[in-house]
Design a protein around this motif. Sequence first.
Motif, PDB file in Angstrom:
ATOM      1  N   HIS A  24      -2.869  -2.942  12.232  1.00  0.00           N
ATOM      2  CA  HIS A  24      -3.673  -2.564  13.405  1.00  0.00           C
ATOM      3  C   HIS A  24      -4.781  -1.581  13.063  1.00  0.00           C
ATOM      4  O   HIS A  24      -5.846  -1.617  13.657  1.00  0.00           O
ATOM      5  N   ALA A  25      -4.509  -0.721  12.113  1.00  0.00           N
ATOM      6  CA  ALA A  25      -5.519   0.275  11.755  1.00  0.00           C
ATOM      7  C   ALA A  25      -6.588  -0.302  10.826  1.00  0.00           C
ATOM      8  O   ALA A  25      -7.596   0.337  10.569  1.00  0.00           O
TER       9      ALA A  25
ATOM     10  N   THR B  31       5.396  -8.255  14.143  1.00  0.00           N
ATOM     11  CA  THR B  31       5.186  -8.325  15.588  1.00  0.00           C
ATOM     12  C   THR B  31       3.734  -8.550  15.961  1.00  0.00           C
ATOM     13  O   THR B  31       3.443  -8.878  17.110  1.00  0.00           O
TER      14      THR B  31
ATOM     15  N   PHE C 241      20.645  -4.995   3.595  1.00  0.00           N
ATOM     16  CA  PHE C 241      19.660  -4.109   4.230  1.00  0.00           C
ATOM     17  C   PHE C 241      19.327  -2.928   3.330  1.00  0.00           C
ATOM     18  O   PHE C 241      18.173  -2.502   3.249  1.00  0.00           O
TER      19      PHE C 241
ATOM     20  N   GLY D  20      15.674  -2.713   1.985  1.00  0.00           N
ATOM     21  CA  GLY D  20      14.998  -1.537   2.511  1.00  0.00           C
ATOM     22  C   GLY D  20      14.343  -0.741   1.393  1.00  0.00           C
ATOM     23  O   GLY D  20      13.167  -0.388   1.469  1.00  0.00           O
ATOM     24  N   SER D  21      15.093  -0.480   0.361  1.00  0.00           N
ATOM     25  CA  SER D  21      14.543   0.240  -0.797  1.00  0.00           C
ATOM     26  C   SER D  21      13.279  -0.448  -1.290  1.00  0.00           C
ATOM     27  O   SER D  21      12.270   0.196  -1.556  1.00  0.00           O
TER      28      SER D  21
ATOM     29  N   TRP E   9      10.230  -0.586   1.205  1.00  0.00           N
ATOM     30  CA  TRP E   9       9.633   0.730   1.400  1.00  0.00           C
ATOM     31  C   TRP E   9       8.624   1.081   0.304  1.00  0.00           C
ATOM     32  O   TRP E   9       7.774   1.945   0.480  1.00  0.00           O
TER      33      TRP E   9
ATOM     34  N   ARG F 223       5.045   1.585   1.011  1.00  0.00           N
ATOM     35  CA  ARG F 223       4.616   2.797   1.683  1.00  0.00           C
ATOM     36  C   ARG F 223       4.137   3.889   0.747  1.00  0.00           C
ATOM     37  O   ARG F 223       3.385   4.760   1.131  1.00  0.00           O
TER      38      ARG F 223
ATOM     39  N   GLU G 271       9.422   0.414  17.718  1.00  0.00           N
ATOM     40  CA  GLU G 271       9.442  -1.028  17.947  1.00  0.00           C
ATOM     41  C   GLU G 271       8.133  -1.716  17.591  1.00  0.00           C
ATOM     42  O   GLU G 271       8.112  -2.819  17.079  1.00  0.00           O
ATOM     43  N   LYS G 272       7.022  -1.054  17.885  1.00  0.00           N
ATOM     44  CA  LYS G 272       5.743  -1.739  17.697  1.00  0.00           C
ATOM     45  C   LYS G 272       4.796  -1.028  16.750  1.00  0.00           C
ATOM     46  O   LYS G 272       3.742  -1.563  16.430  1.00  0.00           O
TER      47      LYS G 272
ATOM     48  N   HIS H 287      -0.077   2.344  16.353  1.00  0.00           N
ATOM     49  CA  HIS H 287      -1.356   1.790  16.809  1.00  0.00           C
ATOM     50  C   HIS H 287      -1.177   0.697  17.858  1.00  0.00           C
ATOM     51  O   HIS H 287      -2.000   0.554  18.752  1.00  0.00           O
ATOM     52  N   ALA H 288      -0.123  -0.060  17.729  1.00  0.00           N
ATOM     53  CA  ALA H 288       0.099  -1.161  18.676  1.00  0.00           C
ATOM     54  C   ALA H 288       0.698  -0.657  19.988  1.00  0.00           C
ATOM     55  O   ALA H 288       0.769  -1.399  20.959  1.00  0.00           O
TER      56      ALA H 288
ATOM     57  N   ALA I 117       9.429   7.612   9.497  1.00  0.00           N
ATOM     58  CA  ALA I 117       9.128   6.335   8.873  1.00  0.00           C
ATOM     59  C   ALA I 117       7.700   5.878   9.162  1.00  0.00           C
ATOM     60  O   ALA I 117       7.149   5.068   8.453  1.00  0.00           O
ATOM     61  N   PHE I 118       7.093   6.426  10.211  1.00  0.00           N
ATOM     62  CA  PHE I 118       5.866   5.792  10.667  1.00  0.00           C
ATOM     63  C   PHE I 118       4.574   6.499  10.317  1.00  0.00           C
ATOM     64  O   PHE I 118       4.545   7.686  10.039  1.00  0.00           O
ATOM     65  N   GLU I 119       3.554   5.730  10.403  1.00  0.00           N
ATOM     66  CA  GLU I 119       2.165   6.028  10.141  1.00  0.00           C
ATOM     67  C   GLU I 119       1.778   7.510  10.183  1.00  0.00           C
ATOM     68  O   GLU I 119       1.232   7.981  11.171  1.00  0.00           O
TER      69      GLU I 119
ATOM     70  N   ASN J  96      14.915   4.829   5.592  1.00  0.00           N
ATOM     71  CA  ASN J  96      13.750   4.734   6.466  1.00  0.00           C
ATOM     72  C   ASN J  96      13.560   3.329   7.010  1.00  0.00           C
ATOM     73  O   ASN J  96      13.090   3.136   8.121  1.00  0.00           O
ATOM     74  N   TRP J  97      13.926   2.374   6.204  1.00  0.00           N
ATOM     75  CA  TRP J  97      13.746   0.987   6.618  1.00  0.00           C
ATOM     76  C   TRP J  97      14.622   0.620   7.814  1.00  0.00           C
ATOM     77  O   TRP J  97      14.359  -0.343   8.528  1.00  0.00           O
TER      78      TRP J  97
ATOM     79  N   ARG K 171      13.194  -0.306  11.062  1.00  0.00           N
ATOM     80  CA  ARG K 171      12.590  -1.622  11.234  1.00  0.00           C
ATOM     81  C   ARG K 171      13.516  -2.682  11.804  1.00  0.00           C
ATOM     82  O   ARG K 171      13.077  -3.668  12.370  1.00  0.00           O
ATOM     83  N   TRP K 172      14.785  -2.507  11.614  1.00  0.00           N
ATOM     84  CA  TRP K 172      15.670  -3.590  12.058  1.00  0.00           C
ATOM     85  C   TRP K 172      16.778  -3.129  12.981  1.00  0.00           C
ATOM     86  O   TRP K 172      17.318  -3.916  13.735  1.00  0.00           O
TER      87      TRP K 172
END
Lengths: 209, 209
Positions: free
Chosen positions: A39-40, A122, A166, A170-171, A174, A177, B35-36, B39-40, B118-120, B173-174, B177-178
């Motif tokens: 999105h960014a 998503t 998972f 996950g590792s 990630w 990132r 969840e999204k 930015h979304a 975990a996020f941006e 952190n992952w 996501r799930w």
Amino acid sequence: MSHGNTQVASSPRVREKRERRRAEILHAALRAFREKGYHATTLDDIAEHLGLRKTALYHYFPDKEAILYECHCESLAELDRLMRDARKRFDSDAERLAYVIREHVRVMTETLEGSPLAFEVTALSVERQAEIIAARDRYERGVRRIIENGMKNGEFRQVNSKIAVFAILGSINWIARWYRPGGSIHASELGSEFADHLVGGLTCDRRGE
Amino acid sequence: MSHGNTQVASSPRVREKRERRRAEILHAALRAFREKGYHATTLDDIAEHLGLRKTALYHYFPDKEAILYECHCESLAELDRLMRDARKRFDSDAERLAYVIREHVRVMTETLEGSPLAFEVTALSVERQAEIIAARDRYERGVRRIIENGMKNGEFRQVNSKIAVFAILGSINWIARWYRPGGSIHASELGSEFADHLVGGLTCDRRGE
DNA sequence: CAGGAGTTTGAACGGTAATTCAAAATTTGA
DNA sequence: TCAAATTTTGAATTACCGTTCAAACTCCTG
């Protein structure tokens, strides 16, 4: 006769060039998505890396979402291939799992410089989302099968295989990132260390249990 | 005297109510971001969950970024507390590490239903970004110190501790996501399995090496 | 219950970014 | 070299979303 992804009859030379451009765009997009997220990332961001204006991208892809979609497709194809190789080449499940981890890490760091498997599914349309998720689940099931098999034949201790998958994926996911090519951590070392750590945590060899 | 996060003198009752609303907003935002993605997620998304219009949010936070920032702050405070506990309560580094993993998983799943650690981070202003990254690094160094200590005293085998930390924190952190509360995997089981898997991969007890 | 503090709202503004399109530039093939 | 095909462009369009603000509303307090 000109727009979007519709493929028309044209000389092989032209087709080839077009394919190369598409790959370049995908590559640039991949990098941008990894660094800033879908999105960014603007179409300008992607185009700029190639010395183009954003409108030129519409000659190759119908819209932004399609670019993300193809990024996902490419990544998943790599993983699919890798999983088939693992089945063929090894007998031991520990070796198989180590191979999958090493190769998946390689895909993340080298081939696709950060797989967007990791990124915002998503953002896709529902149909495409379903398709990508189905392919991702297939891969996850492949990893799970290795673990379950290894538990049966005594290579691995008894664990919740779903959770183990998972942890492993996950590792790996990630990585997108924090990994930057040219940083202090080398891709191949990363793959081996991850394999040792994550397979080691499953092997069945300690004291009691 | 009314807007943004400026705190003015007012009755305790009113302040309390305001605090509760702020927490509600943060909670809703946390869920949406998880969840999204940041930015979304629109301010409407967040407000809707609370039966408000987006403009009401401006009474509690100066802008969208501030909401993300406070989400980060809350998460990091939890992790800081958890790391201090780990140092105090245990002597063995394996136990210490297992505790950190279990508790971090708990934070992810229960307390904050998916930490936006975990996020941006990139969505924040440079100053705030620096602050959050510094705090995150402090936590990462804490985990690394446990691993390095364990290597010294023989509890863990020799590994690249930086990579080991990435593997461990990546798995955790992952989760954002799930994981969905109420799914088939229970939070406490998740924590224990992760701890076993990820600590097990470091322990120094097998055949040769 | 009156008045004010505190909260919520709807309408409007401004900027950003995806997308469309016709025209210009470039490349291809004979 | 020339015409057709292909690619790229700049300008215009549209939609969305964060943000502002003054007015309306609610709730607390005396």
